[in-house]
Design a protein around this motif. Structure first.
Motif, short mmCIF file in Angstrom:
data_model
loop_
_atom_site.label_atom_id
_atom_site.label_comp_id
_atom_site.label_asym_id
_atom_site.label_seq_id
_atom_site.Cartn_x
_atom_site.Cartn_y
_atom_site.Cartn_z
N TYR A 1 -29.09 97.20 -132.24
CA TYR A 1 -28.84 96.26 -133.34
C TYR A 1 -29.85 96.52 -134.44
O TYR A 1 -31.05 96.50 -134.18
CB TYR A 1 -28.98 94.83 -132.80
N LEU B 1 -40.79 101.74 -128.68
CA LEU B 1 -40.72 100.61 -127.74
C LEU B 1 -39.46 100.60 -126.85
O LEU B 1 -39.60 100.49 -125.62
CB LEU B 1 -40.84 99.28 -128.50
N PRO B 2 -38.25 100.73 -127.41
CA PRO B 2 -37.08 100.69 -126.50
C PRO B 2 -37.09 101.81 -125.47
O PRO B 2 -36.61 101.62 -124.36
CB PRO B 2 -35.88 100.82 -127.44
N LEU C 1 -26.62 87.19 -128.86
CA LEU C 1 -27.75 86.42 -129.39
C LEU C 1 -27.33 84.98 -129.70
O LEU C 1 -28.14 84.07 -129.67
CB LEU C 1 -28.31 87.07 -130.66
N LYS D 1 -24.07 88.72 -134.40
CA LYS D 1 -24.97 88.25 -133.34
C LYS D 1 -24.21 87.79 -132.11
O LYS D 1 -24.73 87.84 -131.00
CB LYS D 1 -25.87 87.12 -133.88
N GLU E 1 -39.79 100.89 -122.74
CA GLU E 1 -39.44 99.75 -121.88
C GLU E 1 -38.20 99.99 -121.02
O GLU E 1 -38.09 99.43 -119.94
CB GLU E 1 -39.21 98.50 -122.75
N ASN E 2 -37.28 100.79 -121.52
CA ASN E 2 -36.00 100.91 -120.81
C ASN E 2 -35.69 102.28 -120.23
O ASN E 2 -34.61 102.46 -119.66
CB ASN E 2 -34.85 100.49 -121.75
N ARG F 1 -26.53 95.69 -122.72
CA ARG F 1 -27.55 95.76 -123.78
C ARG F 1 -28.24 97.11 -123.83
O ARG F 1 -28.77 97.50 -124.86
CB ARG F 1 -28.57 94.63 -123.60
N ASN F 2 -28.22 97.82 -122.71
CA ASN F 2 -28.78 99.18 -122.72
C ASN F 2 -27.91 100.14 -123.53
O ASN F 2 -28.37 101.18 -123.97
CB ASN F 2 -28.95 99.71 -121.30
N VAL G 1 -23.61 90.70 -129.61
CA VAL G 1 -24.71 91.18 -128.78
C VAL G 1 -25.26 90.05 -127.88
O VAL G 1 -26.18 90.24 -127.12
CB VAL G 1 -25.79 91.84 -129.68
N ALA H 1 -27.56 93.22 -118.85
CA ALA H 1 -28.63 94.22 -119.06
C ALA H 1 -28.02 95.60 -119.28
O ALA H 1 -28.45 96.33 -120.18
CB ALA H 1 -29.56 94.22 -117.87
N ALA H 2 -27.00 95.93 -118.48
CA ALA H 2 -26.35 97.25 -118.62
C ALA H 2 -25.67 97.36 -119.99
O ALA H 2 -25.74 98.40 -120.64
CB ALA H 2 -25.34 97.44 -117.51
N MET I 1 -32.88 94.75 -127.40
CA MET I 1 -33.37 96.00 -126.80
C MET I 1 -33.44 95.88 -125.29
O MET I 1 -34.02 96.73 -124.62
CB MET I 1 -34.77 96.30 -127.32
N ASN I 2 -32.88 94.79 -124.77
CA ASN I 2 -32.90 94.54 -123.32
C ASN I 2 -34.33 94.38 -122.79
O ASN I 2 -34.64 94.81 -121.69
CB ASN I 2 -32.16 95.65 -122.58
#
Lengths: 399, 273
Positions: free
Chosen positions: A86, A105-106, A54, A49, A109-110, A81-82, A52, A78-79, B145-146
């Motif tokens: 995980y 979802l990912p 967290l 964790k 959203e991204n 995490r893209n 990443v 953000a870059a 997941m950003n």
């Protein structure tokens, strides 16, 4: 010299009065699979964790391509995490969304992908993971194994550069476990992502990892190749490798029959999928059932001990029935198995059958049978093959 | 030893000091809730807009509360009709029942009771849902997941509450006035024309606006407290990452919301009068 993609420098983390990470130093290299192993509750998931973001460390640095994670600006995070995915130990699927919505979802959203492209991508991943047909179900309506595969599909759907797997195969049946391991390995080779995995699946992880790191008492006790790990003289590592002791058969000290059978199934799945041959040796104390003397049981224990001494970490030694020890030799042909069998027999002879105290009319013999797995074989067939080829290799009598 | 020392020190504190500490903690938490709400509110307008999720929440907070609001509104109006009639009849002014019922509902009871009913129905569910998402690592999964969890989970709820609360309050008022008519006119014999004309002449636009302003403030209070309690379930010292933590968060969400609604109602009334 190869530059690490992720570097943990003296990372320290404490929860209340409990120190979980006590100066962790670890390097993760690009394009490799690094597996973090260690006893339960030692802080492996906590470590993952941190990678990443967290959980933030109390002291120390985590460098991503040389940039400290804590010093990163919002856009940089953000870059980062893209690029990263995980897979949670608990799967962390959104229970108010369907399986399809969870995986999509990912992407929704991204990315700017259209609905059709997202649908196609999600279905491709679902097909690869053999979860077609459950798109409209909710996580609570599917089994634990399926949840794991849905979580895996969600982690891989964005084609990430770094994937963190927190115990990805816990709770899966042997064939699925083997399939997930081979899939992680295949994807890693094909897409070239960097995989960081927390797992207890020894020896399976040795087949798919380029590096192994062992976390113990808040520190990295070992970091290196799986071969070096298996050959390490460090007592804690050896103890951990043999740490299946808690799950061992009380009498013989080897694995239970069910564990042996599971290993056989996994080896058979590898044989069927990749053609990796394996052989078995079946050692039998012939007249154990007839003699109710404790020394004979001690002989069985000795037999198991000799068998376990000779086997490698990738092999499995388990009890098979009341009076038999089954050795599964992975990646081994019949001729090689014969040599291994000869070594076991030498060991038995040298030890003189164990701690037997001779007394009149006491006799027992040990026989050994070898068989190599052929196409279409089931476990019963292979065991029957070994039974039919067995011969007495050791006799002890004071008759 | 250090822990023991701390405990002893804790026991030695005077009740006044303890009360002061509690007050400070409460104020601190209110500040955190305000920051939490501001983040969620401003993220409503970040692009791309989460319209489907906002509509989903309007359905959950608003549409699904209609039945409860109608039921409680009707009975509140009916009770007001009875009580008002028997009080007014003593002074021979039962003709003013329409004014009494409509003003009480529009100014006070409508916004307050509607907010309390929505807290019980939707607020508790919000706290429990977000709390469970927190303890089952679903919020962490969003972060990895950003996806901003506040934008994804909280902002649509704030938007939906700000839209739903005034509408539900209006519905409560209308049904309540009709309930007053049922008891006042149908049961007790006041002429319907008198009931409605008194109601119409006595209610001013200022009263209706005041009711709406209150309902917007109550929407902010309910959605902020309920979402905050769920979102930070894991930080509570008792129950933290478990079912107990979620249950405590839900209880706290409902109790704190109701208490603060009533306190805020007093403050707002004193400003609006």
């Amino acid at each position: 010299m190869k530059q690490p993609l992720i570097q943990l420098q003296n990372v320290y983390k404490q929860f209340g009065s409990t120190v979980v990470l006590d100066g962790v130093n670890l390097n993760i290299y690009k394009g490799e699979t690094t597996t973090i192993i260690g006893k339960s509750g030692v802080g492996k998931s906590v470590l993952l964790k941190h990678l990443v973001g967290l959980i933030e460390q109390d002291k120390g640095e985590i460098l991503i391509d040389g940039t400290p994670l804590t010093g990163m600006k919002t856009k940089q995070i953000a870059a980062f995490r893209n690029k990263i995915s995980y897979m949670f130990q608990s799967t962390a699927l959104f229970d108010s969304m369907t399986v399809f919505q969870n995986i999509a979802l990912p992407l929704e959203e991204n990315t700017r992908s259209g609905k059709k492209a997202i649908r196609a991508k999600v279905q491709e991943k679902m097909k690869q993971l053999d979860i077609i047909g459950i798109e409209s179900k909710y996580p609570s309506q599917i089994s634990g194994g399926m949840k794991k595969r849905v979580a895996l599909a969600r982690a891989l759907v964005t084609d990430p550069e770094i994937v963190l797997f927190d115990e990805p195969t816990t709770g899966l049946d042997p064939i699925r476990k083997s399939a997930v391991h081979s899939m992680i390995s295949n994807y890693q080779k094909k897409l070239g992502f960097t995989a960081i995995m927390v797992s207890h699946e020894i020896p399976d992880i040795f087949f798919i990892s380029q590096r192994v790191a062992m976390l113990d008492e808040g520190k990295i006790l070992f970091e290196g190749t799986p071969e070096a790990f298996q050959n390490s003289d460090e007592p804690a590592i050896q103890q951990f490798i043999q740490g299946l002791t808690t799950r061992h058969d009380d009498l013989t000290g080897v694995a239970h029959q069910t564990q042996g059978e599971q290993r056989f199934k996994e080896a058979l799945a590898r044989f069927n999928r990749y053609g990796i041959h394996f052989s078995i040796i079946l050692l039998t104390v012939e007249n154990l059932n007839e003699i109710y003397h404790q020394d004979v049981h001690a002989a069985l224990k000795n037999l198991a001990h000799q068998a376990q001494k000779i086997t490698r970490i990738t092999d499995t030694c388990s009890r098979y029935g009341m009076n038999r020890i089954l050795i599964i030799l992975s990646d081994t042909r019949y001729d090689q198995a014969k040599k291994v069998c000869a070594k076991v027999v030498d060991g038995i002879k040298l030890s003189g059958g164990g701690i037997i105290k001779p007394y009149p009319e006491f006799c027992f013999s040990v026989s050994a049978g070898i068989a190599e797995v052929r196409e279409g074989n089931r476990m019963e067939d292979v065991v029957a093959g070994a039974e039919s080829s067995k011969s007495i290799v050791y006799e002890f009598n004071l008759c | 030893m250090v822990e023991l020392g701390k405990m002893e020190l804790e026991n030695k504190k005077s009740p006044v000091a303890k009360l002061g500490e509690l007050t400070l903690l409460y104020i601190q938490e209110l500040g955190s809730i305000a920051i939490f709400f501001s983040k969620g509110f401003f993220l409503i307008f970040s692009l791309p807009l989460h319209l489907p999720r906002i509509l989903q929440q309007i359905q959950f907070i608003g549409t699904k509360s209609i039945f409860v609001i109608c039921l409680t509104g009707a009975f509140t109006g009916m009770v007001l009709g009875f009580q008002g009639y028997y009080s007014l009849v003593m002074f021979g002014s039962e003709g003013f029942l329409g004014s009494a019922v409509s003003l009480s509902l529009i100014r006070e009871l409508g916004p307050v009771l509607a907010a309390i009913m929505v807290t019980g129905r939707a607020g508790s569910a919000m706290a429990a849902e977000i709390g469970i998402m927190r303890i089952s690592e679903q919020i962490d999964a969003l972060k990895t997941m950003n996806i901003n969890p506040i934008r994804f989970l909280i902002s649509p709820k704030i938007a939906a509450a700000l839209i739903s609360f005034p509408l539900l309050t209006a519905l409560f008022d209308v049904i309540g006035i009709f309930g007053g008519y049922l008891t006042g006119s149908i049961l007790l014999g006041i002429t319907p024309e008198i009931y409605f004309s008194r109601a119409e002449t006595s209610v001013l636009m200022k009263d209706i606006n005041g009711g709406f302003i209150k309902s917007i403030f109550f929407a902010i209070i309910v959605v902020s407290i309920c979402c905050y309690q769920g979102y930070y379930t894991h930080t509570r010292s008792e129950g933290g990452f478990g079912a107990k933590g979620v249950s405590l968060s839900t209880t706290n969400a409902v109790v704190h919301s109701c208490v603060i609604i009533l306190v805020a109602d007093y403050v707002l009334t004193s400003f609006l009068m």
